[in-house]
Design a protein around this motif. Structure first.
Motif, PDB file in Angstrom:
ATOM      1  N   UNK A 183      -3.843  12.254  17.733  1.00 11.27           N
ATOM      2  CA  UNK A 183      -3.491  12.491  16.512  1.00 11.27           C
ATOM      3  C   UNK A 183      -4.364  11.765  15.703  1.00 11.27           C
ATOM      4  N   UNK A 184      -4.334  11.927  14.133  1.00 10.93           N
ATOM      5  CA  UNK A 184      -5.164  11.313  13.274  1.00 10.93           C
ATOM      6  C   UNK A 184      -4.569  11.215  11.877  1.00 10.93           C
ATOM      7  N   UNK A 185      -5.077  10.332  11.182  1.00 16.65           N
ATOM      8  CA  UNK A 185      -4.175  10.193   9.854  1.00 16.65           C
ATOM      9  C   UNK A 185      -5.157   9.291   9.004  1.00 16.65           C
ATOM     10  N   UNK A 186      -4.364   8.518   7.964  1.00 13.55           N
ATOM     11  CA  UNK A 186      -4.846   7.726   7.012  1.00 13.55           C
ATOM     12  C   UNK A 186      -4.652   6.219   7.480  1.00 13.55           C
ATOM     13  N   UNK A 187      -5.584   5.279   7.115  1.00 14.59           N
ATOM     14  CA  UNK A 187      -5.724   3.896   7.429  1.00 14.59           C
ATOM     15  C   UNK A 187      -5.971   3.202   6.120  1.00 14.59           C
ATOM     16  N   UNK A 188      -4.709   2.375   5.739  1.00 16.68           N
ATOM     17  CA  UNK A 188      -5.261   1.714   4.526  1.00 16.68           C
ATOM     18  C   UNK A 188      -4.623   0.265   4.837  1.00 16.68           C
ATOM     19  N   UNK A 189      -5.831  -0.527   4.432  1.00 15.63           N
ATOM     20  CA  UNK A 189      -5.519  -2.194   4.298  1.00 15.63           C
ATOM     21  C   UNK A 189      -4.498  -2.488   3.102  1.00 15.63           C
ATOM     22  N   UNK A 190      -3.581  -3.324   3.241  1.00 13.36           N
ATOM     23  CA  UNK A 190      -2.579  -3.818   2.188  1.00 13.36           C
ATOM     24  C   UNK A 190      -2.497  -5.210   2.392  1.00 13.36           C
ATOM     25  N   UNK A 191      -2.141  -5.829   1.300  1.00 14.23           N
ATOM     26  CA  UNK A 191      -1.650  -7.026   1.063  1.00 14.23           C
ATOM     27  C   UNK A 191      -0.362  -7.432   1.628  1.00 14.23           C
ATOM     28  N   UNK A 192      -0.404  -8.543   2.303  1.00 14.96           N
ATOM     29  CA  UNK A 192       0.976  -8.641   3.256  1.00 14.96           C
ATOM     30  C   UNK A 192       2.362  -8.757   2.257  1.00 14.96           C
ATOM     31  N   UNK A 193       2.042  -8.910   0.995  1.00 13.11           N
ATOM     32  CA  UNK A 193       3.185  -8.993   0.078  1.00 13.11           C
ATOM     33  C   UNK A 193       3.473  -7.544  -0.599  1.00 13.11           C
ATOM     34  N   UNK A 194       2.450  -6.497  -0.117  1.00  5.15           N
ATOM     35  CA  UNK A 194       3.214  -5.204  -0.600  1.00  5.15           C
ATOM     36  C   UNK A 194       4.209  -4.557   0.017  1.00  5.15           C
ATOM     37  N   UNK A 223     -11.101  -8.210  11.911  1.00  2.71           N
ATOM     38  CA  UNK A 223      -9.775  -7.717  11.333  1.00  2.71           C
ATOM     39  C   UNK A 223      -8.798  -8.769  11.357  1.00  2.71           C
ATOM     40  N   UNK A 224      -8.975  -9.824  12.228  1.00  2.00           N
ATOM     41  CA  UNK A 224      -7.943 -10.844  12.365  1.00  2.00           C
ATOM     42  C   UNK A 224      -7.292 -11.139  10.919  1.00  2.00           C
ATOM     43  N   UNK A 225      -5.968 -11.358  10.737  1.00  4.37           N
ATOM     44  CA  UNK A 225      -5.403 -11.751   9.567  1.00  4.37           C
ATOM     45  C   UNK A 225      -5.184 -10.488   8.512  1.00  4.37           C
ATOM     46  N   UNK A 226      -5.499  -9.220   8.743  1.00  5.33           N
ATOM     47  CA  UNK A 226      -5.564  -8.183   7.807  1.00  5.33           C
ATOM     48  C   UNK A 226      -4.364  -7.445   8.242  1.00  5.33           C
ATOM     49  N   UNK A 227      -3.576  -6.495   7.509  1.00  2.00           N
ATOM     50  CA  UNK A 227      -2.637  -5.705   7.721  1.00  2.00           C
ATOM     51  C   UNK A 227      -2.896  -4.283   6.886  1.00  2.00           C
ATOM     52  N   UNK A 228      -2.450  -3.505   7.639  1.00  2.52           N
ATOM     53  CA  UNK A 228      -2.784  -2.143   7.484  1.00  2.52           C
ATOM     54  C   UNK A 228      -1.614  -1.047   7.736  1.00  2.52           C
ATOM     55  N   UNK A 229      -1.512   0.093   6.981  1.00  2.00           N
ATOM     56  CA  UNK A 229      -0.669   1.123   7.145  1.00  2.00           C
ATOM     57  C   UNK A 229      -1.378   2.497   7.767  1.00  2.00           C
ATOM     58  N   UNK A 230      -0.587   2.929   8.727  1.00  2.00           N
ATOM     59  CA  UNK A 230      -1.159   3.986   9.366  1.00  2.00           C
ATOM     60  C   UNK A 230      -0.185   5.079   9.323  1.00  2.00           C
ATOM     61  N   UNK A 231      -0.417   6.369   8.856  1.00  2.00           N
ATOM     62  CA  UNK A 231       0.184   7.486   8.720  1.00  2.00           C
ATOM     63  C   UNK A 231      -0.589   8.662   9.498  1.00  2.00           C
ATOM     64  N   UNK A 232      -0.021   8.849  10.597  1.00  2.00           N
ATOM     65  CA  UNK A 232      -0.603  10.020  11.518  1.00  2.00           C
ATOM     66  C   UNK A 232       0.058  11.432  10.736  1.00  2.00           C
ATOM     67  N   UNK A 233      -0.945  12.563  11.391  1.00  2.00           N
ATOM     68  CA  UNK A 233      -0.539  13.911  11.232  1.00  2.00           C
ATOM     69  C   UNK A 233       0.731  14.252  11.845  1.00  2.00           C
ATOM     70  N   UNK A 234       0.945  13.516  13.004  1.00  2.00           N
ATOM     71  CA  UNK A 234       1.920  13.896  14.016  1.00  2.00           C
ATOM     72  C   UNK A 234       3.380  13.366  13.612  1.00  2.00           C
ATOM     73  N   UNK A 235       3.283  12.630  12.642  1.00  2.00           N
ATOM     74  CA  UNK A 235       4.563  12.136  11.816  1.00  2.00           C
ATOM     75  C   UNK A 235       4.734  10.610  12.198  1.00  2.00           C
ATOM     76  N   UNK A 236       3.963  10.183  12.944  1.00  2.00           N
ATOM     77  CA  UNK A 236       4.214   8.603  13.315  1.00  2.00           C
ATOM     78  C   UNK A 236       3.742   7.791  12.191  1.00  2.00           C
ATOM     79  N   UNK A 237       4.260   6.716  11.816  1.00  2.00           N
ATOM     80  CA  UNK A 237       4.031   5.884  10.928  1.00  2.00           C
ATOM     81  C   UNK A 237       3.841   4.289  11.342  1.00  2.00           C
ATOM     82  N   UNK A 238       3.014   3.429  11.150  1.00  2.00           N
ATOM     83  CA  UNK A 238       3.064   2.221  11.539  1.00  2.00           C
ATOM     84  C   UNK A 238       2.555   1.133  10.450  1.00  2.00           C
TER      85      UNK A 238
END
Length: 115
Positions: A102-113, A6-21
Motif C-alpha cells: 500500500x502507499x500514501x502520504x508521509x508528513x513530518x509534524x511537530x510533536x506538539x501538533x 530521522x531520529x527525533x522526528x515524528x511523522x503521520x502516515x495515511x495509507x490508501x488501504x485505510x491504515x493510519x499511523x
C-alpha cells in the motif's frame, strides 16, 4: 549523536488501504508506531529498525515485528510519499508468506501538533 537522520522526528502516515499511523523515530535505531485510525486507535509498539538514506530525500526503513510481520517502507520526504511492502505468515501463499502493498502520504509534524 544521532544514529540516523530521522531520529527525533515524528511523522503521520495515511495509507490508501485505510491504515493510519503516527511514527516516532527514536534513539538506538528504534521506531514507535501508533495507530491513529478509529478502528484500532492507540495500538502501538516499538520496533528495532534498519534504516538507509539515499540521495534526494529518500529513506528505506525496515523491521520485523514479534508477530512475524515484516515491514519495509520506502519514504520520499521531498514529495511527502511512502510506499510499504509487508509480508505476514500465511501457509496458503508461496514461501508461507502473504504480501501486502500500500502507499500514501508521509508528513513530518511537530510533536506538539495534534494528530
Amino acid at each position: 549523536m544521532k544514529q540516523h537522520p530521522l531520529e527525533g522526528k515524528t511523522a503521520i502516515i495515511k495509507f490508501d488501504s485505510g491504515l493510519q499511523f503516527r511514527i516516532d523515530f527514536l534513539a538506538e535505531k528504534q521506531l514507535r508506531w501508533t495507530s491513529i485510525r478509529k478502528e484500532d486507535e492507540g495500538a502501538t509498539d516499538v520496533e528495532t529498525i534498519h534504516i538507509e538514506e539515499y540521495p534526494g530525500g529518500f529513506f528505506s526503513v525496515d523491521w520485523v515485528e514479534e508477530s512475524g510481520l515484516c515491514v519495509s517502507y520506502t519514504i520520499d520526504t521531498n514529495n511527502a510519499f511512502v510506499k510499504s511492502f509487508m509480508t505476514f505468515p500465511d501457509e496458503n501463499y508461496r514461501g508461507g508468506r502473504r504480501p501486502f502493498v500500500h502507499e500514501g502520504t508521509f508528513q513530518f509534524i511537530e510533536t506538539s501538533e495534534p494528530v
